[in-house]
Design a protein around this motif. Structure first.
Motif, PDB file in Angstrom:
ATOM      1  N   LYS A  90       0.850  -1.017  -0.183  1.00  0.00           N
ATOM      2  CA  LYS A  90       0.203   0.248   0.109  1.00  0.00           C
ATOM      3  C   LYS A  90       0.546   1.321   0.007  1.00  0.00           C
ATOM      4  O   LYS A  90       2.261   0.966  -0.051  1.00  0.00           O
ATOM      5  N   GLY A  91       0.213   2.355   0.220  1.00  0.00           N
ATOM      6  CA  GLY A  91       1.587   3.765  -0.029  1.00  0.00           C
ATOM      7  C   GLY A  91       1.574   3.932   1.441  1.00  0.00           C
ATOM      8  O   GLY A  91       3.107   4.471   1.126  1.00  0.00           O
ATOM      9  N   CYS A  92       1.706   3.092   2.039  1.00  0.00           N
ATOM     10  CA  CYS A  92       1.556   3.949   3.479  1.00  0.00           C
ATOM     11  C   CYS A  92       3.206   2.811   4.038  1.00  0.00           C
ATOM     12  O   CYS A  92       3.928   2.606   4.285  1.00  0.00           O
ATOM     13  N   CYS A 137      -4.278   2.398  -2.655  1.00  0.00           N
ATOM     14  CA  CYS A 137      -4.810   1.936  -1.451  1.00  0.00           C
ATOM     15  C   CYS A 137      -6.098   2.934  -1.516  1.00  0.00           C
ATOM     16  O   CYS A 137      -6.101   4.287  -1.746  1.00  0.00           O
ATOM     17  N   ASN A 138      -7.408   2.353  -1.108  1.00  0.00           N
ATOM     18  CA  ASN A 138      -8.580   2.790  -0.354  1.00  0.00           C
ATOM     19  C   ASN A 138      -8.650   3.448   0.755  1.00  0.00           C
ATOM     20  O   ASN A 138      -9.721   3.778   1.294  1.00  0.00           O
ATOM     21  N   GLY A 139      -7.564   2.797   1.918  1.00  0.00           N
ATOM     22  CA  GLY A 139      -7.996   2.603   2.900  1.00  0.00           C
ATOM     23  C   GLY A 139      -7.854   1.722   3.718  1.00  0.00           C
ATOM     24  O   GLY A 139      -8.440   0.658   3.309  1.00  0.00           O
ATOM     25  N   VAL A 140      -7.898   1.393   5.048  1.00  0.00           N
ATOM     26  CA  VAL A 140      -7.849   0.187   5.625  1.00  0.00           C
ATOM     27  C   VAL A 140      -8.479   0.429   7.084  1.00  0.00           C
ATOM     28  O   VAL A 140      -8.633   1.329   7.605  1.00  0.00           O
ATOM     29  N   LYS A 170      -5.315   6.630   9.869  1.00  0.00           N
ATOM     30  CA  LYS A 170      -3.902   7.463   9.305  1.00  0.00           C
ATOM     31  C   LYS A 170      -4.279   7.212   8.192  1.00  0.00           C
ATOM     32  O   LYS A 170      -4.155   8.277   7.140  1.00  0.00           O
ATOM     33  N   CYS A 171      -5.604   7.107   7.329  1.00  0.00           N
ATOM     34  CA  CYS A 171      -5.869   6.878   5.775  1.00  0.00           C
ATOM     35  C   CYS A 171      -6.576   8.360   5.945  1.00  0.00           C
ATOM     36  O   CYS A 171      -6.373   8.479   4.692  1.00  0.00           O
ATOM     37  N   CYS A 221      -3.435  10.560   4.974  1.00  0.00           N
ATOM     38  CA  CYS A 221      -2.833   9.766   3.685  1.00  0.00           C
ATOM     39  C   CYS A 221      -2.348  10.680   2.294  1.00  0.00           C
ATOM     40  O   CYS A 221      -3.140  11.126   2.265  1.00  0.00           O
ATOM     41  N   PHE A 278      -0.124   9.589   0.380  1.00  0.00           N
ATOM     42  CA  PHE A 278       0.572   8.457  -0.606  1.00  0.00           C
ATOM     43  C   PHE A 278       0.163   7.511  -0.669  1.00  0.00           C
ATOM     44  O   PHE A 278       0.185   6.272  -0.278  1.00  0.00           O
ATOM     45  N   PRO A 279      -1.003   7.436  -1.360  1.00  0.00           N
ATOM     46  CA  PRO A 279      -2.080   6.400  -1.411  1.00  0.00           C
ATOM     47  C   PRO A 279      -1.218   5.467  -2.698  1.00  0.00           C
ATOM     48  O   PRO A 279      -2.098   4.181  -2.690  1.00  0.00           O
TER      49      PRO A 279
HETATM   50  S1  SF4 Z   1      -5.036   4.569   2.472  1.00  0.00           S
HETATM   51 FE1  SF4 Z   1      -4.332   4.189   4.667  1.00  0.00          FE
HETATM   52  S2  SF4 Z   1      -3.258   2.014   4.488  1.00  0.00           S
HETATM   53 FE2  SF4 Z   1      -4.186   3.222   2.314  1.00  0.00          FE
HETATM   54  S3  SF4 Z   1      -1.852   3.801   1.851  1.00  0.00           S
HETATM   55 FE3  SF4 Z   1      -3.445   5.513   3.057  1.00  0.00          FE
HETATM   56  S4  SF4 Z   1      -2.818   5.443   4.853  1.00  0.00           S
HETATM   57 FE4  SF4 Z   1      -1.660   3.042   4.401  1.00  0.00          FE
END
Ligand code: SF4
Ligand code: SF4
Lengths: 153, 321
Positions: B74-76, B102-105, B154-155, B158, B160-161
């Motif tokens: 993922k981006g992170c 990435c759409n988030g987790v 954190k999403c 974010c 840098f997805p």
């Molecule tokens: S959206 Fe969330 S899980 Fe996805 S890259 Fe960004 S911080 Fe990481």
């Protein structure tokens, strides 16, 4: 003899061998009167100071921590204090996040010839810590009841 | 083809070159994915990406140094890879980085809160995403939760997805939700009185069991069995069960991550006691960003700030006595 009336507080100083420890010596030789709260730990270089030394002192009983090294560009090892400056500046940001007053930690530069300046730094920092008063302590483990019983026997 | 299917195909393609590709699979519970190590093309069928793929696979990379390995990020996670590279803890030619938008987790702790007693999280039988909603199958029927309420913090900040510096990128890049990290969480905490802040930690850390899951989940904690927390000489920590030693361990973790933490939040997620330990690291990250304009895992062109110095530090205002 504390120049400040009342309770002595616990202040830990980390001093580099080549400049600040010499500066403290110069102040001593010159018989410049200083408060007596400071306990000095001599280290080879301010670059030797692990930021955890400061944090450990603050968490485990110090009311204040003072770090002093050679002035920038005067380091005996050329660059130790340049690295130290960054580390010390960054670690300072941890104190407010922990609920510790950031004024409990300061760093500065004192050369071996600056006895007067050393006296001034110690006086000012000691005053600063006395204004803040004794630091709050996080508790150590509660004493186990069984140990208390053994002690009572 | 869905992103997941495309990723499976890319993993299979990468396999001849690498000893394995690290990703995610379905976990032991519906809300939790588990790490997957793809060694044969057939293994790739178990690969899952998406909302439940929470854990950071970069944590495994240093172990593979010296061989070639693939990793889906993922981006992170990609920021962790970037920081590991910047510090020479892995080598660029030894890792094949596969990225996707990435759409988030999910944040499983938030699900427990959102359920508000309607169902025990342990009773969830299945979970799926449906647009903006998370649909949970429970013994008492379907429960729908808004994803915004159960997505990891954190999403929400974010930047840098889309994995930076990926060798292969699957799908179309996404626009980040925000344009800067304002560290509002740190600012809000520091708006409390010093007394309240310490009360908070005293309370929170009293639940710590010193399991070191926070450390083990951290991709930047590479010392493993040489961790100073385990050292007897020097003896930084005792076996004592006090809040003080527990707090000091967090100080060790945060200070060792100063200028290195990418904010992936794995420490906090791994904590079984739900202690918000990321906050301390973010306090230091904010400072490092202010002082040196350095964001770990992003601004990796030069040496990391605490491994270098400048003769004049324009942002450091030294105290004049
Ligand atoms: S959206 Fe969330 S899980 Fe996805 S890259 Fe960004 S911080 Fe990481
Ligand atoms: S994961 Fe949580 S409980 Fe375990 S050591 Fe870290 S802070 Fe303590």
């Amino acid at each position: 003899m504390s120049v400040l009336k009342g309770q002595e507080l616990r202040i830990i100083g980390f001093l580099c061998n080549w400049c600040s420890y010499g500066g403290a010596d110069t102040a001593g030789i010159g018989r410049f009167v200083q408060p007596t709260d400071l306990r000095v730990v001599r280290v080879p270089c301010s670059g030797r100071i692990n930021p955890l030394f400061i944090m450990k002192a603050l968490l485990y009983g110090a009311d204040g921590v003072l770090v002093s090294g050679c002035h920038p560009r005067d380091c005996h090892y050329a660059e130790g204090n340049f690295y130290a400056r960054r580390r010390l500046e960054v670690i300072k940001a941890l104190l407010p996040a922990l609920g510790i007053d950031p004024r409990r930690f300061e760093y500065t530069w004192v050369s071996a010839s600056e006895g007067r300046r050393w006296q001034h730094v110690v006086e000012s920092f000691t005053m600063q810590i006395h204004d803040l008063g004794p630091a709050r302590r996080l508790p150590d483990a509660p004493e186990l009841d069984v140990l208390k019983m053994v002690a009572a026997e | 083809m869905s992103i997941q299917e495309e990723l499976q195909a890319v993993i299979k393609e990468a396999l001849p070159d690498v000893s394995c590709v690290i990703g995610w699979r379905e976990g032991p519970e519906p809300l939790r994915a588990a790490p997957l190590f793809v060694r044969t093309p057939a293994d790739a069928d178990a690969f899952r990406s998406g909302y439940f793929a929470v854990n950071n696979p970069a944590v495994f990379l240093p172990e593979y140094k010296g061989g070639k390995v693939g990793v889906v990020v993922k981006g992170c996670d990609a920021r962790s890879v970037g920081q590991l590279l910047a510090e020479g803890l892995i080598r660029r030619e030894e890792v094949k980085v596969i990225g996707f938008p990435c759409n988030g987790v999910i944040d499983v702790d938030k699900v427990a809160v959102a359920l508000a007693g309607a169902c025990d999280p342990g009773e969830i039988q299945a979970a799926r995403e449906e647009g903006d909603e998370l649909v949970l199958t429970t013994p008492s029927g379907e429960i729908r939760l808004r994803k915004t309420a159960v997505t990891a913090d954190k999403c929400g900040r974010c930047l840098f997805p889309n994995a930076l510096d990926a060798d292969v990128f699957v799908g179309d890049t996404l626009e980040p939700a925000v344009s800067a990290d304002d560290y509002a969480d740190v600012a809000a905490f520091e708006a409390l009185s010093l007394e309240k802040r310490m009360d908070f930690w005293e309370q929170e850390m009293s639940r710590c069991v010193r399991c070191y899951a926070c450390r083990n989940a951290c991709p930047m904690c590479v010392c493993r069995e040489h961790c100073v927390a385990l050292s007897r000489d020097p003896r930084w920590l005792t076996q004592s069960d006090g809040v003080r030693d527990k707090m000091f361990f967090q100080i060790i973790h945060a200070s060792h991550l100063a200028g290195r933490c990418t904010g992936c939040g794995e420490c906090q997620r791994a904590c079984p006691a739900r202690i918000p330990v990321l906050l301390l690291k973010r306090a230091l990250s904010r400072r490092v960003e202010d002082l040196f304009a350095y964001r770990a895992g992003v601004d990796v062109a030069g040496p990391p700030p605490l491994l270098s110095f400048a003769l004049e530090e324009p942002k450091i205002k030294e105290r004049d006595w």
